[in-house]
Design a protein around this motif. Structure first.
Motif, PDB file in Angstrom:
ATOM      1  N   GLU A   3       0.761  -1.205   0.050  1.00 29.50           N
ATOM      2  CA  GLU A   3      -0.008  -0.111  -0.076  1.00 29.50           C
ATOM      3  C   GLU A   3       0.928   1.396  -0.033  1.00 29.50           C
ATOM      4  O   GLU A   3       1.829   1.446   0.770  1.00 29.50           O
ATOM      5  CB  GLU A   3      -0.986  -0.097   1.091  1.00 29.50           C
ATOM      6  CG  GLU A   3      -1.892  -1.148   1.264  1.00 29.50           C
ATOM      7  CD  GLU A   3      -2.901  -1.144   0.101  1.00 29.50           C
ATOM      8  OE1 GLU A   3      -3.247  -0.031  -0.437  1.00 29.50           O
ATOM      9  OE2 GLU A   3      -3.212  -2.091  -0.358  1.00 29.50           O
ATOM     10  N   ARG A   4       0.561   2.215  -0.788  1.00 24.74           N
ATOM     11  CA  ARG A   4       1.279   3.308  -1.005  1.00 24.74           C
ATOM     12  C   ARG A   4       0.546   4.621  -0.481  1.00 24.74           C
ATOM     13  O   ARG A   4      -0.571   4.501  -0.438  1.00 24.74           O
ATOM     14  CB  ARG A   4       1.855   3.699  -2.416  1.00 24.74           C
ATOM     15  CG  ARG A   4       2.816   2.949  -3.125  1.00 24.74           C
ATOM     16  CD  ARG A   4       3.532   3.648  -4.201  1.00 24.74           C
ATOM     17  NE  ARG A   4       2.800   3.063  -5.358  1.00 24.74           N
ATOM     18  CZ  ARG A   4       3.349   3.343  -6.847  1.00 24.74           C
ATOM     19  NH1 ARG A   4       4.024   4.613  -6.847  1.00 24.74           N
ATOM     20  NH2 ARG A   4       2.907   2.892  -7.972  1.00 24.74           N
ATOM     21  N   SER A   5       1.419   5.397   0.002  1.00 20.77           N
ATOM     22  CA  SER A   5       0.770   6.944   0.605  1.00 20.77           C
ATOM     23  C   SER A   5       0.310   7.553  -0.457  1.00 20.77           C
ATOM     24  O   SER A   5       0.499   7.287  -1.780  1.00 20.77           O
ATOM     25  CB  SER A   5       1.935   7.636   1.419  1.00 20.77           C
ATOM     26  OG  SER A   5       2.785   7.894   0.284  1.00 20.77           O
ATOM     27  N   ALA A   6      -0.562   8.498  -0.062  1.00 20.34           N
ATOM     28  CA  ALA A   6      -1.257   9.218  -1.017  1.00 20.34           C
ATOM     29  C   ALA A   6      -0.201  10.107  -2.089  1.00 20.34           C
ATOM     30  O   ALA A   6      -0.401  10.179  -3.038  1.00 20.34           O
ATOM     31  CB  ALA A   6      -2.161  10.405  -0.437  1.00 20.34           C
ATOM     32  N   ASP A   7       1.003  10.309  -1.315  1.00 19.64           N
ATOM     33  CA  ASP A   7       1.895  11.142  -2.270  1.00 19.64           C
ATOM     34  C   ASP A   7       2.806  10.333  -2.845  1.00 19.64           C
ATOM     35  O   ASP A   7       3.761  10.956  -3.665  1.00 19.64           O
ATOM     36  CB  ASP A   7       2.837  12.324  -1.049  1.00 19.64           C
ATOM     37  CG  ASP A   7       3.573  11.363  -0.103  1.00 19.64           C
ATOM     38  OD1 ASP A   7       3.563  10.118  -0.318  1.00 19.64           O
ATOM     39  OD2 ASP A   7       4.137  12.064   0.789  1.00 19.64           O
ATOM     40  N   GLY A   8       2.816   8.924  -2.674  1.00 24.35           N
ATOM     41  CA  GLY A   8       3.571   8.065  -3.372  1.00 24.35           C
ATOM     42  C   GLY A   8       5.114   7.910  -2.838  1.00 24.35           C
ATOM     43  O   GLY A   8       5.587   7.315  -3.527  1.00 24.35           O
ATOM     44  N   LEU A   9       5.209   8.741  -1.827  1.00 25.36           N
ATOM     45  CA  LEU A   9       6.712   8.524  -1.365  1.00 25.36           C
ATOM     46  C   LEU A   9       6.759   7.377  -0.122  1.00 25.36           C
ATOM     47  O   LEU A   9       8.071   7.302   0.275  1.00 25.36           O
ATOM     48  CB  LEU A   9       6.966   9.972  -0.619  1.00 25.36           C
ATOM     49  CG  LEU A   9       7.077  10.917  -1.847  1.00 25.36           C
ATOM     50  CD1 LEU A   9       7.362  12.315  -1.300  1.00 25.36           C
ATOM     51  CD2 LEU A   9       8.080  10.633  -3.096  1.00 25.36           C
ATOM     52  N   GLN A  10       5.952   6.910   0.176  1.00 29.40           N
ATOM     53  CA  GLN A  10       5.836   5.798   1.210  1.00 29.40           C
ATOM     54  C   GLN A  10       5.041   4.685   0.702  1.00 29.40           C
ATOM     55  O   GLN A  10       4.184   4.702   0.025  1.00 29.40           O
ATOM     56  CB  GLN A  10       5.164   6.318   2.434  1.00 29.40           C
ATOM     57  CG  GLN A  10       5.670   7.555   3.240  1.00 29.40           C
ATOM     58  CD  GLN A  10       6.869   7.652   3.823  1.00 29.40           C
ATOM     59  OE1 GLN A  10       7.373   6.550   4.472  1.00 29.40           O
ATOM     60  NE2 GLN A  10       7.737   8.745   3.811  1.00 29.40           N
ATOM     61  N   LEU A  11       5.712   3.307   1.169  1.00 28.56           N
ATOM     62  CA  LEU A  11       4.900   2.108   0.908  1.00 28.56           C
ATOM     63  C   LEU A  11       5.353   1.242   1.735  1.00 28.56           C
ATOM     64  O   LEU A  11       6.315   0.883   2.334  1.00 28.56           O
ATOM     65  CB  LEU A  11       5.655   1.558  -0.534  1.00 28.56           C
ATOM     66  CG  LEU A  11       4.864   0.412  -1.056  1.00 28.56           C
ATOM     67  CD1 LEU A  11       4.894   0.343  -2.578  1.00 28.56           C
ATOM     68  CD2 LEU A  11       5.488  -0.840  -0.391  1.00 28.56           C
ATOM     69  N   THR A  12       4.165   0.570   2.277  1.00 26.58           N
ATOM     70  CA  THR A  12       3.945  -0.472   3.115  1.00 26.58           C
ATOM     71  C   THR A  12       4.073  -1.677   2.544  1.00 26.58           C
ATOM     72  O   THR A  12       3.137  -2.265   2.011  1.00 26.58           O
ATOM     73  CB  THR A  12       2.824  -0.554   4.304  1.00 26.58           C
ATOM     74  OG1 THR A  12       2.684   0.835   4.778  1.00 26.58           O
ATOM     75  CG2 THR A  12       2.668  -1.464   5.222  1.00 26.58           C
TER      76      THR A  12
END
Length: 403
Positions: free
Chosen positions: A209-218
């Motif tokens: 799952e990526r964050s809304a800004d696309g800079l983090q991913l779980t």
């Protein structure tokens, strides 16, 4: 040569997808050491069947003899369903993939089976399709910048048509981490790994799952490896040994690269090679700022990041899927380029190669692209051309997600 096989699904991963609990590596032996009263689980393939005794060949370790108890639960997972369908002992066949649960002997060589779950090949194939689709939706690839073991994170650099950015990949206890073997070109040959095995410069693909800004991913799954990128010219080929001798422009060394049935060999059309060469020479704007440092059409510096998490539907006129904003997915285009064989390569031909790190000098080719003479003329040292080589991380399934 045929494409790398991505249909096979590691049995452990299959069970995880279906929510079936599995015993960690080494736990079967630990349970056996605890005494015959300990419950253990064993994963593997049925090698032989004799009466009520099964010989199981696990993915690792010695074979295990399973004596199926008269009152044992025997069931099968069918394609398209997570429900268990009861079957009889007589329905089991050599070659079936199974998970057996029961009492382990003290020496770990046998097991009194209380439960046998069979996974049909069709079910495995169905899960393979499901996993590939998920990689397309939620996958991302890049070159490892740093690893923070205490935080459980990996920072990867992702380069695409629109620019370059860093993405922080977060791991958890349930994150599946796998590592490519040194001389393997198959995604399904990747072995269980740890975060500590990932190093800066490695190529990494992940899905989650990526964050809304696309800079983090779980991350739910990570696969990484160390690969070799070669830009050079063919010195000679040997069809009898399936090898090619390549003069590496970057190192100035002669390397022998092995070709296997899983290596992908393609030829770049002349017009596409010219467009890439023009971009390398800076005669075309490469990004919003007009810098000529960006690779063309979704290509990238690090192996999997050439695909830059982008596989939007469509792509008319590109020969492959298109990214948002109209930039084509180069890996999808590559898959549609004409396939070639080792006999089509000749002395002096320019090639770009992604190879395994390998146990030999040149490793095993994962992807080879010929018809790149204009590119190497634009980058005679091979350094800039190296940015274009690693399109695919060893045949990992699917594409990458649309940003």
């Amino acid at each position: 040569m045929k494409k790398a096989n991505t249909a096979a699904v590691p049995f452990l991963l299959f069970l995880v997808v279906f929510g079936i609990s599995v015993m960690p590596t080494g736990a079967f032996a630990q349970a056996a050491n605890a005494g015959s009263s300990a419950i253990a689980k064993q994963l593997g393939v049925i090698k032989t069947i004799s009466g009520n005794t099964l010989t199981i060949r696990p993915e690792a370790g010695p074979e295990v003899a399973v004596s199926v108890a008269p009152n044992a639960k025997i069931a099968r997972i069918n394609p398209g369903s997570k429900d268990l369908a009861p079957i009889q002992l007589a329905d089991l066949q050599v070659g079936d993939q199974v998970r057996v649960r029961g009492y382990a002997s003290t020496d770990g060589k046998s097991l009194n089976g209380l439960e046998v779950i069979v996974i049909t090949r069709a079910a495995v194939a169905a899960v393979g399709d499901q996993i590939r689709q998920d990689w397309q939706k939620r996958g991302l690839g890049g070159l490892v910048n740093s690893v923070d073991l205490s935080a459980g994170t990996v920072t990867i650099s992702v380069t695409g048509f629109g620019g370059k950015k860093d993405v922080v990949v977060h791991t958890a206890k349930n994150t599946v981490i796998r590592r490519y073997s040194p001389d393997s070109v198959k995604f399904d040959d990747a072995k269980p790994g740890t975060l500590a095995e990932i190093h800066p410069g490695d190529q990494l693909r992940t899905r989650g799952e990526r964050s809304a800004d696309g800079l983090q991913l779980t991350a739910e799954e990570i696969v990484s490896g160390s690969f070799r990128n070669i830009a050079g010219t063919v010195n000679s080929t040997d069809a009898s040994t399936n090898t090619i001798n390549v003069q590496d422009l970057l190192t100035k060394k002669s390397l022998v690269v092995r070709i296997t049935a899983d290596s992908q060999l393609h030829k770049l059309p002349p017009e596409a090679a010219q467009r890439i060469a023009m971009r390398l020479k800076g005669s075309m704007p490469s990004g919003p700022s007009g810098s000529n440092s960006m690779p063309p059409s979704g290509s990238a510096q690090g192996g999997v990041r050439a695909r830059n998490g982008a596989m939007a539907q469509g792509g008319a006129g590109t020969g492959g899927a298109a990214r948002q904003g109209g930039a084509p997915d180069f890996q999808q285009m590559l898959n549609r380029m004409p396939a070639v064989t080792i006999s089509d390569l000749h002395k002096g031909d320019a090639v770009l190669i992604v190879a395994t790190e390998g146990t030999g000098e040149g490793g095993t080719a994962i992807t080879l692209l010929s018809g790149v003479e204009p590119i190497l003329r634009a980058a005679p040292s091979g350094s800039k051309a190296m940015m274009l080589t690693p399109w695919s991380l060893g045949g990992a399934p699917g594409g990458d997600a649309t940003e």
